[in-house]
Motif scaffolding. Sequence first.
Motif, short mmCIF file in Angstrom:
data_model
loop_
_atom_site.label_atom_id
_atom_site.label_comp_id
_atom_site.label_asym_id
_atom_site.label_seq_id
_atom_site.Cartn_x
_atom_site.Cartn_y
_atom_site.Cartn_z
N SER A 194 0.86 -1.19 0.00
CA SER A 194 0.00 0.00 0.00
C SER A 194 0.89 1.24 0.00
CB SER A 194 -0.90 -0.01 1.24
OG SER A 194 -1.68 1.16 1.30
N PHE A 195 0.99 1.89 -1.15
CA PHE A 195 1.83 3.07 -1.32
C PHE A 195 0.99 4.24 -1.81
CE2 PHE A 195 4.78 -0.52 -2.05
CZ PHE A 195 5.72 -0.25 -1.06
N ASP A 196 1.42 5.44 -1.41
CA ASP A 196 0.73 6.65 -1.86
C ASP A 196 1.33 7.21 -3.14
OD1 ASP A 196 -1.18 7.39 0.52
OD2 ASP A 196 0.72 6.78 1.41
N GLY A 197 2.54 6.78 -3.47
CA GLY A 197 3.19 7.25 -4.68
C GLY A 197 4.46 6.48 -4.94
N PHE A 198 4.93 6.53 -6.20
CA PHE A 198 6.15 5.83 -6.60
C PHE A 198 7.10 6.79 -7.30
CE2 PHE A 198 2.98 2.42 -6.56
CZ PHE A 198 3.64 1.41 -5.89
N ILE A 199 8.40 6.59 -7.04
CA ILE A 199 9.45 7.23 -7.83
C ILE A 199 10.30 6.10 -8.41
CG2 ILE A 199 11.52 8.67 -7.78
CD1 ILE A 199 10.20 10.29 -5.53
N LYS A 242 8.26 -7.33 17.82
CA LYS A 242 7.29 -8.42 17.74
C LYS A 242 7.95 -9.66 17.15
CE LYS A 242 3.75 -5.96 19.19
NZ LYS A 242 3.08 -6.26 20.47
N GLN A 243 7.28 -10.78 17.28
CA GLN A 243 7.77 -12.03 16.71
C GLN A 243 6.58 -12.92 16.38
OE1 GLN A 243 10.63 -13.97 19.20
NE2 GLN A 243 11.33 -15.35 17.62
N MET A 244 6.68 -13.62 15.24
CA MET A 244 5.67 -14.57 14.79
C MET A 244 4.27 -13.93 14.74
SD MET A 244 7.67 -16.95 14.14
CE MET A 244 9.30 -17.53 14.59
N LYS A 245 4.17 -12.88 13.99
CA LYS A 245 2.90 -12.16 13.86
C LYS A 245 2.49 -12.14 12.39
CE LYS A 245 0.89 -7.53 14.48
NZ LYS A 245 -0.28 -7.94 15.27
N GLU A 246 1.28 -12.60 12.10
CA GLU A 246 0.77 -12.55 10.73
C GLU A 246 0.29 -11.13 10.40
OE1 GLU A 246 -2.24 -15.41 9.98
OE2 GLU A 246 -0.86 -17.12 9.94
N PHE A 247 0.45 -10.74 9.13
CA PHE A 247 -0.03 -9.44 8.70
C PHE A 247 -0.30 -9.47 7.20
CE2 PHE A 247 4.50 -9.36 7.98
CZ PHE A 247 4.69 -8.56 6.85
N MET A 248 -1.03 -8.49 6.73
CA MET A 248 -1.34 -8.39 5.31
C MET A 248 -0.15 -7.79 4.58
SD MET A 248 -4.27 -9.75 5.28
CE MET A 248 -4.68 -9.48 3.53
N PRO A 264 2.63 -13.54 -1.56
CA PRO A 264 1.25 -13.85 -1.18
C PRO A 264 0.56 -12.62 -0.61
CG PRO A 264 2.73 -14.57 0.54
CD PRO A 264 3.60 -14.03 -0.55
N ASP A 265 -0.73 -12.74 -0.33
CA ASP A 265 -1.48 -11.63 0.26
C ASP A 265 -1.22 -11.50 1.76
OD1 ASP A 265 -2.67 -10.95 -2.15
OD2 ASP A 265 -4.34 -12.34 -1.86
N LYS A 266 -0.72 -12.58 2.37
CA LYS A 266 -0.42 -12.55 3.80
C LYS A 266 1.04 -12.92 4.03
CE LYS A 266 -4.97 -13.60 5.78
NZ LYS A 266 -5.74 -14.55 6.63
#
Length: 740
Positions: free
Chosen positions: A70-75, A394-400, A379-381
Amino acid sequence: MESIGRIAVIMPHISSNTETSFIDVIHRTTAAYGYDTIVISGVINYVDQQLDEVYSKGQTNIYDLILHGSFDGFIFEANIFCSERQRRAILDLLHRRDVPCVVVNYDQPYFPVVSADETILLYLAAKHLISEHGCRKLYCIGGTKGHAPSEERINGFRRAMDEAGLPYDESCILYGNYWRDVPRRAALDIAEGRLEKPDGIVCGSDIMAVELCRTLADNGIKVPEDIKVTGCDGSIISQTERVTLTTVAGQERINGFLAVSLLLKIMGRGISGKAVSPELIIGESCGCGDKGAIRRSSSLSDTREYAGTILSILEQRRTSSQGEIIRRMSECKDLYDVTGTFLGCCYMIPTGIRAELCLCEDWQRDMTDPSVYRRGGLPDKMLLAIEACYEGGKQMKEFMTKDIFPSLTKPHSPRLTVISSLHYKGQILGYIGFTYRKAVHIVLDEFYMSWCDAVGSGLNTVWNKMYKDYVNKRIESLSEFAPVLGIYNKRGLISKLMGMMSENSSAALTLTLLSYIKEDKVRYSVPPINSIVNAIRLSDGKAVLASIGDDIIAIARPAEDSTSEQSIAAGIAQNVADSYKGAVDIRQERIAVLSCSVSPSDIFGIDEIICAMEDKLKGKMISMSSGTFSYKDQFIAMRDNIFRHPEREWNIEALTRSMGLSKSHFHRIYKELFGTSCKEDIISSRLEKVKWLLDNTSLTLARIAEESGYSNTSHFIRQFSSRTGLTPSAYRRKKGQKGK
């Protein structure tokens, strides 16, 4: 200021101060508006022919984050990519995103393009040689023929010559492709008389200028006495030669400023800031050194700061080695070993202030078909395996995957983070991120690559062990024996115990589960569990041994008088020492033990009992690993103090606060270390002091109570009587002394 979004910067590599200056101006600008700068880099700048190699595919897979993050802009700094295929592939990914994007110095139909004025660079260099040093005959060694930026630089040379009214023709202009070969040949031609010696030579890059100076010097032509030379770009190499280069710097900084200014404008953020201009850095290669005309400049200071960073990193690496992380990763047994080693080796990347190891949710191959694994994309996750930073992690935490890192979803100040791919022999494992205080601290060199590769290798080692265990368990499931240790497996143990109980309905057994908590920096000649099994075999012929899995051993014996778990651990440690004649060191405090009695009435619940004990033992091991060993010295010192000074007002709550522990954690560690409670030790220490005073003095009971830490004499008498079966006075009379 808290971050409000993210700007991605896409680069093939970060290997010099010109690239860090490009990132620096972008990060400084975006941070002022509340944006993180996330640099996505393949680390190596591949050419087209290399892209199909297995390793190259793994490195460049990181660009798939363009689609997922999820980015607001690219260079997109397209101009420095060597591979046209890679440029096109990245453009395709960017085109699929409905996000503002600015491309640097590369024409294409999708996004706006920014390009700094290339003409000014060699114009400034040539004009300096003409006006300051009186040069009249000049050569120019440019970049690639037909390449627009290269031709623009050469046009700057032409403009300076035209303004000065100096004659030149196309034979004075050479195309060097920004590399060493053409400058080397030109220097040899001059030295050997095939090319007329000029007053000066203007080079389109510092690399070409350095090669020219070296070859001229090797052939007896002095720079700047015989020929004056200038470079271009302001790279670190311009300041590391015997004769420092006069060069023009700031082009990448200008590109970065133009790109970020346009991007923020497209995003609706008006930008105000001083425009960036190229700067002539005066060195010795033009002759200014002889005049004492070398002066400080911001660009020169930036170059020297980058050089200082490189030297500082090299100095710190003297105490570390790529071999250390490779060795430690090769010894990893599970994912926690990998994350622990990752955390323990972050010091090898000394300029990073935060490190994050993120794994694809499917990083483990399919056990039933190891040929099935992720060969591309993300992947998505994801799984945050470990986060290393000053404030903990943190450790061993799932995220998107769209969040890039879990830490970016929490309030934080604008951050500069570089992300590179994590892979091993064609398998995509995830990515690694390092956060830096300043862009000049970013050094993605061969050491960094080897460091990341070692992490990938460690994960592969762990998976191979998991697969081996899986195969062994499949084999074990078809039999009753563990093939590695040659003892019963869980299935065999249950069958054996049920048989023993069915044969003797009055039989009672003691079932003990144990494991050994290994030390990180110790290399064992014999695996601890193997040595424990062998020692028990030799010392106890009645014991039924079984491997429950995950280095957990079960021991079943005929029921005896209750023995403490601490005593069991001590006995096992002594058995190992006796069996191996001291050659194997098994430490009692690292043996985790759990025991219970099993009666014939439990015959049909043996499996459940073992499973419950196994879970409890694993919890005990975690508790011991996270607390017992790290607090051991503090607890030993505290206990020694209690027995030295029983008269003090010992308070459990005060002790737990002093160690920063909860009551339950404090009591658990104390019991694991000493086999008793802290309260019981306080009572024991006071009673020992009481007995000594009763035996050796004629003090009154009230005074003895006070000297032993009792504030209430009646309580002292009751406690002494209940523990010894005698009142204090009776105890003293029995010992042959009289009180006052």
